[in-house]
Design a protein around this motif. Structure first.
Motif, PDB file in Angstrom:
ATOM      1  N   THR A  80       0.863  -1.181   0.000  1.00  0.00           N
ATOM      2  CA  THR A  80       0.000   0.000   0.000  1.00  0.00           C
ATOM      3  C   THR A  80       0.894   1.224   0.000  1.00  0.00           C
ATOM      4  O   THR A  80       1.748   1.373   0.876  1.00  0.00           O
ATOM      5  N   GLN A  81       0.699   2.085  -0.974  1.00  0.00           N
ATOM      6  CA  GLN A  81       1.545   3.264  -1.131  1.00  0.00           C
ATOM      7  C   GLN A  81       0.800   4.518  -0.668  1.00  0.00           C
ATOM      8  O   GLN A  81      -0.408   4.651  -0.893  1.00  0.00           O
ATOM      9  N   PHE A  82       1.532   5.412  -0.026  1.00  0.00           N
ATOM     10  CA  PHE A  82       0.984   6.691   0.426  1.00  0.00           C
ATOM     11  C   PHE A  82       1.674   7.797  -0.368  1.00  0.00           C
ATOM     12  O   PHE A  82       2.860   8.074  -0.168  1.00  0.00           O
ATOM     13  N   CYS A  83       0.924   8.394  -1.284  1.00  0.00           N
ATOM     14  CA  CYS A  83       1.458   9.422  -2.170  1.00  0.00           C
ATOM     15  C   CYS A  83       0.827  10.767  -1.835  1.00  0.00           C
ATOM     16  O   CYS A  83      -0.401  10.888  -1.824  1.00  0.00           O
ATOM     17  N   SER A  84       1.647  11.739  -1.560  1.00  0.00           N
ATOM     18  CA  SER A  84       1.158  13.057  -1.167  1.00  0.00           C
ATOM     19  C   SER A  84       1.195  14.013  -2.353  1.00  0.00           C
ATOM     20  O   SER A  84       2.082  13.936  -3.213  1.00  0.00           O
ATOM     21  N   SER A 117     -13.035  14.082  -3.220  1.00  0.00           N
ATOM     22  CA  SER A 117     -13.699  12.817  -3.509  1.00  0.00           C
ATOM     23  C   SER A 117     -12.922  12.084  -4.585  1.00  0.00           C
ATOM     24  O   SER A 117     -12.090  12.667  -5.296  1.00  0.00           O
ATOM     25  N   PHE A 118     -13.194  10.789  -4.721  1.00  0.00           N
ATOM     26  CA  PHE A 118     -12.424   9.979  -5.657  1.00  0.00           C
ATOM     27  C   PHE A 118     -13.209   8.739  -6.020  1.00  0.00           C
ATOM     28  O   PHE A 118     -14.197   8.379  -5.366  1.00  0.00           O
ATOM     29  N   LYS A 119     -12.758   8.082  -7.086  1.00  0.00           N
ATOM     30  CA  LYS A 119     -13.287   6.792  -7.483  1.00  0.00           C
ATOM     31  C   LYS A 119     -12.478   5.695  -6.792  1.00  0.00           C
ATOM     32  O   LYS A 119     -11.259   5.807  -6.659  1.00  0.00           O
ATOM     33  N   PRO A 120     -13.139   4.603  -6.327  1.00  0.00           N
ATOM     34  CA  PRO A 120     -12.386   3.546  -5.629  1.00  0.00           C
ATOM     35  C   PRO A 120     -11.277   2.942  -6.479  1.00  0.00           C
ATOM     36  O   PRO A 120     -10.201   2.642  -5.974  1.00  0.00           O
ATOM     37  N   SER A 121     -11.529   2.730  -7.772  1.00  0.00           N
ATOM     38  CA  SER A 121     -10.516   2.150  -8.654  1.00  0.00           C
ATOM     39  C   SER A 121      -9.898   3.268  -9.478  1.00  0.00           C
ATOM     40  O   SER A 121     -10.513   3.778 -10.413  1.00  0.00           O
ATOM     41  N   VAL A 152      -7.961   3.530  -1.563  1.00  0.00           N
ATOM     42  CA  VAL A 152      -8.726   3.045  -0.413  1.00  0.00           C
ATOM     43  C   VAL A 152      -8.877   4.107   0.664  1.00  0.00           C
ATOM     44  O   VAL A 152      -9.604   3.893   1.639  1.00  0.00           O
ATOM     45  N   GLY A 153      -8.206   5.219   0.540  1.00  0.00           N
ATOM     46  CA  GLY A 153      -8.305   6.254   1.563  1.00  0.00           C
ATOM     47  C   GLY A 153      -7.651   7.533   1.115  1.00  0.00           C
ATOM     48  O   GLY A 153      -6.884   7.569   0.143  1.00  0.00           O
ATOM     49  N   LEU A 154      -7.965   8.604   1.843  1.00  0.00           N
ATOM     50  CA  LEU A 154      -7.413   9.907   1.515  1.00  0.00           C
ATOM     51  C   LEU A 154      -7.366  10.745   2.785  1.00  0.00           C
ATOM     52  O   LEU A 154      -8.313  10.750   3.575  1.00  0.00           O
TER      53      LEU A 154
END
Length: 444
Positions: A235-239, A264-268, A276-278
């Motif tokens: 799982t990557q966390f990109c800022s 907001s975002f699309k799941p895929s 999966v999160g923001l």
């Protein structure tokens, strides 16, 4: 329609349906009928045409409006409805024309000058909608297609001063006519504004505060430092830090909008990753030229690992099972046992090379490296067991077996049992490894 027109003419000043009956001397039955029509129109909004101002004592915006409502194909009476009570906002040609007249007059409005910030910095609220994207883990870059919006207040552009026309906002298709904030993406490698016939952007100027809304659709490619220790279950966390480029924090303050759908975002988000999160936080920075306001959106991207289960894990486990089947081939059939295990070993070796070529480069061991390495070691152990045991049987008639010489103190029966159950022990160790690897993967 003549009776309706006479009714509207007579009811020049009204506040609600009840006051209409009082001014026009309507009967209680007619008042009840009008109330029902009005309730039905407000609840269902069957068809509401453009609101036209009545000839009233006041000409300011927000006074009484005439609305034509079509119900079941029949024209109903006109009601005095306030546009602000409707569940949508209406653009006005008159308001837009008045705004364009001001914006195109350099003596009245200068787009190169920011709004007066003596009362404090200009508060710019940011909204982002992530549509889709691409994640290149080999280059450690993320490319996202987003709708980017900014809201702020410019007291120089007050609609009430310019026009009393209808509509709650003016629509400007050329945002270059007004002063715009200057946010930029700090880690951006490439930024592109979407364009069809015209650039996909617009500017709206509202009556209420904040009165400025700028929206555009852009594609941003930015770098992201990734950790591949758990690959392919990582799982990557990109800022995405967004900061003002030329205005210090004394002039502009960036914030994410307080509304629930500010980000907001699309799941895929791409074919190999899902969002999966923001999360959001601040990233204000101080440089030699001053302090700059900065906000940051952190995307949580999880890799889609299902393809690795069907293309890597299951085939590798099947190769180990097929190699273990050599235990059921008679010992005298050395060539058959040897070819079976050797074929499994070589097939998995080539598969491991293909997986390594497709995996991102890292200076540390990844989870997939452990799996492929242990599987290769198990196949090599089975191959070595076949060779050693077959050689000992071939030399048994001439001299003692190699293993018997190495462990001469051990009874012959124990050595025979070791030859029989060695393959089962190797296979059991592999099953134990699979269970441990599964527990490790589930921890992510």
């Amino acid at each position: 329609m003549s009776c309706i027109e006479d009714y509207v003419t007579q009811c020049a000043v009204c506040e609600d349906v009840k006051s209409e009956a009082q001014h026009c001397r309507r009967s209680p039955a007619q008042t009840q009928s009008l109330t029902e029509h009005l309730s039905h129109a407000r609840s269902s909004l069957v068809v509401v045409t453009q609101c036209r101002a009545l000839q009233t004592r006041s000409t300011s915006f927000g006074d009484f409006r005439k609305t034509k409502i079509l119900n079941n194909g029949e024209a109903a009476v006109g009601y005095c409805l306030d546009v602000a009570a409707l569940p949508f906002r209406v653009a006005s040609t008159q308001v837009t024309e008045a705004l364009l007249g001001v914006l195109r007059d350099p003596t009245v409005y200068d787009k190169d000058v920011m709004p007066d910030s003596r009362a404090g910095p200009v508060n710019v609220s940011i909204q982002i909608y992530f549509r889709n994207g691409q994640v290149d883990d080999l280059k450690e870059e993320v490319k996202v297609d987003m709708t980017f919006r900014m809201k702020w207040h410019d007291p120089r552009l007050k609609i009430d001063r310019m026009s009393s026309g209808e509509g709650t906002y003016g629509a400007i298709n050329n945002p270059d006519l007004v002063w715009l904030p200057d946010p930029f993406f700090r880690q951006a490698v490439e930024t592109e504004q979407q364009k069809t016939i015209n650039p996909q952007s617009y500017l709206r100027i509202y009556r209420d505060e904040p009165n400025m809304l700028y929206s555009t659709r852009i594609i941003v490619k930015f770098s992201c430092a990734m950790n591949f220790s758990a690959y392919p279950h990582d799982t990557q966390f990109c800022s995405i830090p967004i900061a003002s480029y030329g205005f210090t924090a004394d002039n502009i303050e960036l914030n994410f909008d307080d509304s629930s759908n500010a980000i907001s975002f699309k799941p895929s988000i791409s074919k190999n990753f899902g969002m999966v999160g923001l999360d959001t936080d601040r990233c204000d920075s101080i440089t030699a030229t001053g302090k700059y306001s900065c906000v940051r959106a952190v995307l949580e991207l999880k890799r889609q690992s299902d393809p690795y289960i069907t293309n890597v894990y299951v085939p590798s486990a099947c190769l180990v099972i097929v190699a273990f089947m050599s235990e059921f081939i008679p010992r005298k059939e050395f060539l058959a046992k040897m070819l079976l295990v050797l074929a499994c070993f070589l097939v998995h070796y080539q598969s491991a090379k293909d997986v390594e070529a497709a995996a991102p480069v890292a200076s540390y061991v990844k989870a997939i490296d452990c799996f492929m390495g242990v599987t290769q070691l198990i196949l090599f152990s089975l191959l070595l067991k076949v060779i050693v045991c077959s050689c000992s049987i071939a030399q048994k008639n001439e001299k003692a077996a190699i293993i018997d010489h190495m462990v001469s103190e051990v009874p012959r029966t124990l050595v025979e049992r070791a030859r029989t159950y060695l393959g089962l022990v190797i296979f059991g160790l592999y099953v134990l490894f699979l269970f441990s690897y599964y527990c490790y993967v589930c921890s992510f």
